[in-house]
Design a protein around this motif. Structure first.
Motif, PDB file in Angstrom:
ATOM      1  N   MET A   1       0.843  -1.178   0.000  1.00 26.17           N
ATOM      2  CA  MET A   1       0.000   0.000   0.000  1.00 26.17           C
ATOM      3  C   MET A   1       0.892   1.247   0.000  1.00 26.17           C
ATOM      4  O   MET A   1       1.877   1.303   0.701  1.00 26.17           O
ATOM      5  CB  MET A   1      -0.900  -0.029   1.237  1.00 26.17           C
ATOM      6  CG  MET A   1      -2.008   0.982   1.176  1.00 26.17           C
ATOM      7  SD  MET A   1      -3.205   0.825   2.519  1.00 26.17           S
ATOM      8  CE  MET A   1      -3.835  -0.796   2.236  1.00 26.17           C
ATOM      9  N   ALA A  87      -7.038   8.264  -0.349  1.00 27.51           N
ATOM     10  CA  ALA A  87      -6.906   7.508  -1.596  1.00 27.51           C
ATOM     11  C   ALA A  87      -6.503   8.429  -2.739  1.00 27.51           C
ATOM     12  O   ALA A  87      -6.678   9.641  -2.671  1.00 27.51           O
ATOM     13  CB  ALA A  87      -8.230   6.829  -1.932  1.00 27.51           C
ATOM     14  N   TYR A  89      -7.344   8.913  -6.822  1.00 26.07           N
ATOM     15  CA  TYR A  89      -8.229   8.469  -7.886  1.00 26.07           C
ATOM     16  C   TYR A  89      -8.190   9.423  -9.067  1.00 26.07           C
ATOM     17  O   TYR A  89      -7.789  10.567  -8.945  1.00 26.07           O
ATOM     18  CB  TYR A  89      -9.658   8.222  -7.407  1.00 26.07           C
ATOM     19  CG  TYR A  89     -10.378   9.400  -6.814  1.00 26.07           C
ATOM     20  CD1 TYR A  89     -11.087  10.282  -7.619  1.00 26.07           C
ATOM     21  CD2 TYR A  89     -10.378   9.612  -5.443  1.00 26.07           C
ATOM     22  CE1 TYR A  89     -11.762  11.352  -7.073  1.00 26.07           C
ATOM     23  CE2 TYR A  89     -11.061  10.677  -4.890  1.00 26.07           C
ATOM     24  CZ  TYR A  89     -11.747  11.539  -5.710  1.00 26.07           C
ATOM     25  OH  TYR A  89     -12.413  12.594  -5.170  1.00 26.07           O
ATOM     26  N   PRO A 110     -11.168   4.322  -6.095  1.00 23.87           N
ATOM     27  CA  PRO A 110     -10.017   4.871  -5.373  1.00 23.87           C
ATOM     28  C   PRO A 110      -8.962   3.811  -5.091  1.00 23.87           C
ATOM     29  O   PRO A 110      -9.280   2.660  -4.857  1.00 23.87           O
ATOM     30  CB  PRO A 110     -10.617   5.375  -4.059  1.00 23.87           C
ATOM     31  CG  PRO A 110     -12.076   5.219  -4.153  1.00 23.87           C
ATOM     32  CD  PRO A 110     -12.397   4.377  -5.329  1.00 23.87           C
ATOM     33  N   CYS A 111      -7.720   4.221  -5.132  1.00 25.94           N
ATOM     34  CA  CYS A 111      -6.600   3.381  -4.745  1.00 25.94           C
ATOM     35  C   CYS A 111      -6.215   3.815  -3.329  1.00 25.94           C
ATOM     36  O   CYS A 111      -5.693   4.908  -3.128  1.00 25.94           O
ATOM     37  CB  CYS A 111      -5.437   3.571  -5.711  1.00 25.94           C
ATOM     38  SG  CYS A 111      -4.060   2.482  -5.344  1.00 25.94           S
ATOM     39  N   ALA A 112      -6.529   2.984  -2.334  1.00 29.53           N
ATOM     40  CA  ALA A 112      -6.340   3.359  -0.931  1.00 29.53           C
ATOM     41  C   ALA A 112      -4.875   3.608  -0.613  1.00 29.53           C
ATOM     42  O   ALA A 112      -3.981   2.977  -1.172  1.00 29.53           O
ATOM     43  CB  ALA A 112      -6.900   2.265  -0.022  1.00 29.53           C
ATOM     44  N   LEU A 113      -4.655   4.542   0.286  1.00 28.40           N
ATOM     45  CA  LEU A 113      -3.312   4.886   0.752  1.00 28.40           C
ATOM     46  C   LEU A 113      -3.144   4.453   2.196  1.00 28.40           C
ATOM     47  O   LEU A 113      -4.119   4.326   2.941  1.00 28.40           O
ATOM     48  CB  LEU A 113      -3.097   6.405   0.664  1.00 28.40           C
ATOM     49  CG  LEU A 113      -3.114   6.993  -0.736  1.00 28.40           C
ATOM     50  CD1 LEU A 113      -3.216   8.505  -0.657  1.00 28.40           C
ATOM     51  CD2 LEU A 113      -1.873   6.574  -1.497  1.00 28.40           C
ATOM     52  N   ARG A 115      -2.795   5.139   5.784  1.00 26.78           N
ATOM     53  CA  ARG A 115      -3.319   6.310   6.492  1.00 26.78           C
ATOM     54  C   ARG A 115      -2.437   6.631   7.681  1.00 26.78           C
ATOM     55  O   ARG A 115      -2.177   5.794   8.517  1.00 26.78           O
ATOM     56  CB  ARG A 115      -4.746   6.068   6.943  1.00 26.78           C
ATOM     57  CG  ARG A 115      -5.669   5.934   5.728  1.00 26.78           C
ATOM     58  CD  ARG A 115      -7.079   5.796   6.135  1.00 26.78           C
ATOM     59  NE  ARG A 115      -7.557   7.104   6.575  1.00 26.78           N
ATOM     60  CZ  ARG A 115      -8.816   7.360   6.809  1.00 26.78           C
ATOM     61  NH1 ARG A 115      -9.720   6.435   6.678  1.00 26.78           N
ATOM     62  NH2 ARG A 115      -9.186   8.555   7.213  1.00 26.78           N
ATOM     63  N   ALA A 128      -7.812  -1.601   1.703  1.00 27.58           N
ATOM     64  CA  ALA A 128      -7.759  -1.454   0.243  1.00 27.58           C
ATOM     65  C   ALA A 128      -8.855  -2.290  -0.392  1.00 27.58           C
ATOM     66  O   ALA A 128      -9.144  -3.397   0.049  1.00 27.58           O
ATOM     67  CB  ALA A 128      -6.400  -1.897  -0.278  1.00 27.58           C
ATOM     68  N   LYS A 129      -9.476  -1.760  -1.418  1.00 30.66           N
ATOM     69  CA  LYS A 129     -10.459  -2.518  -2.160  1.00 30.66           C
ATOM     70  C   LYS A 129      -9.708  -3.577  -2.963  1.00 30.66           C
ATOM     71  O   LYS A 129      -8.602  -3.334  -3.439  1.00 30.66           O
ATOM     72  CB  LYS A 129     -11.239  -1.602  -3.095  1.00 30.66           C
ATOM     73  CG  LYS A 129     -12.053  -0.600  -2.330  1.00 30.66           C
ATOM     74  CD  LYS A 129     -12.928   0.179  -3.254  1.00 30.66           C
ATOM     75  CE  LYS A 129     -13.686   1.183  -2.439  1.00 30.66           C
ATOM     76  NZ  LYS A 129     -15.071   1.134  -2.560  1.00 30.66           N
ATOM     77  N   CYS A 132      -7.912  -2.674  -6.276  1.00 34.17           N
ATOM     78  CA  CYS A 132      -6.913  -1.602  -6.237  1.00 34.17           C
ATOM     79  C   CYS A 132      -5.516  -2.180  -6.077  1.00 34.17           C
ATOM     80  O   CYS A 132      -4.844  -1.959  -5.095  1.00 34.17           O
ATOM     81  CB  CYS A 132      -7.218  -0.642  -5.096  1.00 34.17           C
ATOM     82  SG  CYS A 132      -6.123   0.766  -5.085  1.00 34.17           S
TER      83      CYS A 132
END
Length: 140
Positions: A1, A87, A89, A110-113, A115, A128-129, A132
């Motif tokens: 990630m 995220a 996007y 969205p591409c999760a970051l 946090r 994260a999805k 992604c």
């Protein structure tokens, strides 16, 4: 990630040495983003505003941020304190004018970051999805 890194007061953050404009989750409703108060007439310097809008139009990718709004006397946010980068996007249909502010539509999932709280500096992983898995360059 991936992890975004920014500085207080900047409207941008970096992910893997690439600079992205940051937008507030507060103004995102479903896939539509509308910040009616990011205007020169609301006190934002033209040079900072133009750099920000141009970066969204040309790069068509943004970092969504989770923030605490600071409500002004008129009942709308007069500022924000960033809590986390959420995220990255891709966006489309970017529109801006002094009357209506900034609008765009979220074009990709969205591409999760990773946090990181900017207040407490504690680390927590965003979920994260499953779709992604692409590199951020794959969003372009």
């Amino acid at each position: 990630m991936k992890k975004a890194i920014g500085q207080r007061g900047s409207w941008f953050a970096k992910v893997d040495d690439e600079k992205f404009p940051c937008v507030h989750k507060y103004w995102l409703k479903k896939l539509e983003y509308h910040d009616p108060y990011v205007r020169e007439s609301d006190g934002f310097p033209a040079s900072k505003l133009n750099e920000f809008i141009d970066a969204i139009r040309t790069g068509q990718r943004v970092i969504l941020t989770d923030d605490t709004p600071h409500m002004g006397p008129e009942g709308y946010p007069a500022g924000f304190t960033r809590k986390a980068y959420v995220a990255v996007y891709q966006v489309e249909e970017v529109r801006f004018d002094e009357t209506d502010g900034l609008r765009f539509r979220q074009a990709t999932a969205p591409c999760a970051l990773m946090r990181e709280s900017t207040q407490r500096r504690d680390m927590r992983a965003a979920t994260a999805k499953p779709d992604c898995k692409q590199n951020l360059t794959g969003l372009a």
